[in-house]
Design an enzyme around this catalytic site. Sequence first.
Site, PDB file in Angstrom:
ATOM      1  N   SER A 242     -64.767   2.314  12.838  1.00 57.28           N
ATOM      2  CA  SER A 242     -63.358   2.000  12.585  1.00 57.28           C
ATOM      3  C   SER A 242     -62.576   1.750  13.866  1.00 57.28           C
ATOM      4  O   SER A 242     -61.494   1.145  13.829  1.00 57.28           O
ATOM      5  CB  SER A 242     -62.701   3.134  11.786  1.00 57.28           C
ATOM      6  N   ASP A 502     -54.268  12.160  12.873  1.00 59.68           N
ATOM      7  CA  ASP A 502     -55.248  11.211  13.398  1.00 59.68           C
ATOM      8  C   ASP A 502     -54.985  11.073  14.894  1.00 59.68           C
ATOM      9  O   ASP A 502     -54.035  10.429  15.322  1.00 59.68           O
ATOM     10  CB  ASP A 502     -55.098   9.852  12.708  1.00 59.68           C
ATOM     11  N   HIS A 505     -57.779   7.204  16.336  1.00 58.05           N
ATOM     12  CA  HIS A 505     -57.425   5.790  16.324  1.00 58.05           C
ATOM     13  C   HIS A 505     -56.129   5.574  17.108  1.00 58.05           C
ATOM     14  O   HIS A 505     -55.472   6.522  17.506  1.00 58.05           O
ATOM     15  CB  HIS A 505     -57.279   5.305  14.873  1.00 58.05           C
TER      16      HIS A 505
END
Length: 553
Positions: A242, A502, A505
């Site tokens: 990702s 998160d 990312h």
Amino acid sequence: MTLGSPKGTQMMNSYPRALTSILASVGLLAMFLMFASWVLITYPIGSTVQSYFYGGIDHAKEPGLSTSVVSVTNDKPPSSSLETNNFSVPESGLKDSAKLEKPADLPTGSDVKEEEGQVMDAPASSLPGENAVKSSDTTTSEKTKDEPAVSSQTGDGSKTNLVDSECDLYHGKWFFDSSGPLYTNNSCPILTQMQNCQGNGRPDKDYENWRWKPSQCGLPRFDAKKFLELMRGKTLAFIGDSVARNQMESLLCILWQASIKPLQYHVEVPKNRGNHKMQRWYFRSTNVFIVRIWSSWLVHKTSEAFDFAPAGVDKIHLDAPDEVFMEFIPKFDVVILSSGHWFAKQSVYILDNEIVGGQLWWPDKSRLMKINNIEAFGISVETILTALGTHPNYTGLTIVRSFSPDHYEGGAWNTGGSCSGKVKPALDSELVENGFTNVMHEKQVTGFNHAIKKKTNEAKMKLMDVTGMFEYRVDGHPGPYRSPDPNKKTQRGPDGRPPPQDCLHWCMPGPVDTWNEIKLRAVPKLFSTDDSLVKRKASLYFVHVNTLAAPVN
């Protein structure tokens, strides 16, 4: 006797006065021109005019720009863009974007579920089990008011194979640039919601404004038109996890932003031609494909029972490349690889047809586990790069983007780790040593160097070593702003525990855009515009992907 005045004498007498007026006017005009010239020299407007018509001015290099920067030197291993421009997408773009965000022929079934699980369940860059190697009891020193800056990187055997080895792009500093990002969250219709930090309610936005400046050379802002011209007739593929998607979307957002400013760049909106095997975006005017293929490990994976490992647990065959994308490799001109974080997930490692280790799985304690997840990652890097470097029909450029650091502090992603409250890059004195990141980076570089020695084809292989410089970007993650849900928790609870976050990312716009600026440095030196072989490959790829686009039963 009085003599009459000759005819016309009155007119003749007026000539001197008219001549005097003309001379006076010329004198005044000359004085005005001299004054205007002095003003232009003293207060030049050239850059303003150039920016108005052409854009792309690197304001960081203009004298008098107010920037915040602190130069720092350290011996750490290797371990921007700016105020929102209110550009709107044309109606045609909005109509297309409705189809582009969730195209019907994009990956479906198990592949999509696997990726969504990785994204939605939270980034798995920590090792939350008994086999965990990454330390989770890190703390952060109190931030000071000094403005941050830089990263440095120790030399290693891969130095001559770095992206643009003629200039050290990885020692330098982060500086605050108020000229604004290359795109905004509102101008990019394909941005994954979890990385849309502003759209998800993040209150600060200075993280968009920090740009990277190498110490030895410049790193120009990304020029979309230049990139597409350099890539004319070619295909660039992002392959991996990702974080690979994060970088691909950053590139497409930059190119898409250019497409809604036609007078400036003359770049059209890309067409989505993805299917269940890969995402593909096509720029018709330059015949450029931007491709993304999901491959969480980059090596072969099975889920069937194997020896004493039951069905359902991922079996990672460390000595075999992932066949899902290897069949397409000869059609690609640039391949950017991203991997590592999935080695923190539960898995079984197989080498030479033998189970040699596992992560968060090892039921028989009487058996000797020969390798852990970090060693397995190093082997996987060498395997995939050797496969590319010895492929008889692959002549492209492989860029290995080094391990992307996370910034979970006080725990792992599922044990209370947090990056809340980080609003600017860390100072050198504030860096928290991340043992897991350092050792993963070390294994990746070692695997890269081993593969270089085994290379037999004409393909090029470069390392984009961004780990060290990105350890400072503690401010660049979504944190608790992972969704637009107005009722989401963004503050610590009564027990002091932080909300789910998160910290792996990257927000977009944000630090991740720098990766594409660095990548652009590699392209001009590695391609020629009249490469007939590459054009032939692009043509073959075009035919092949149209075949793939047919419905699959």
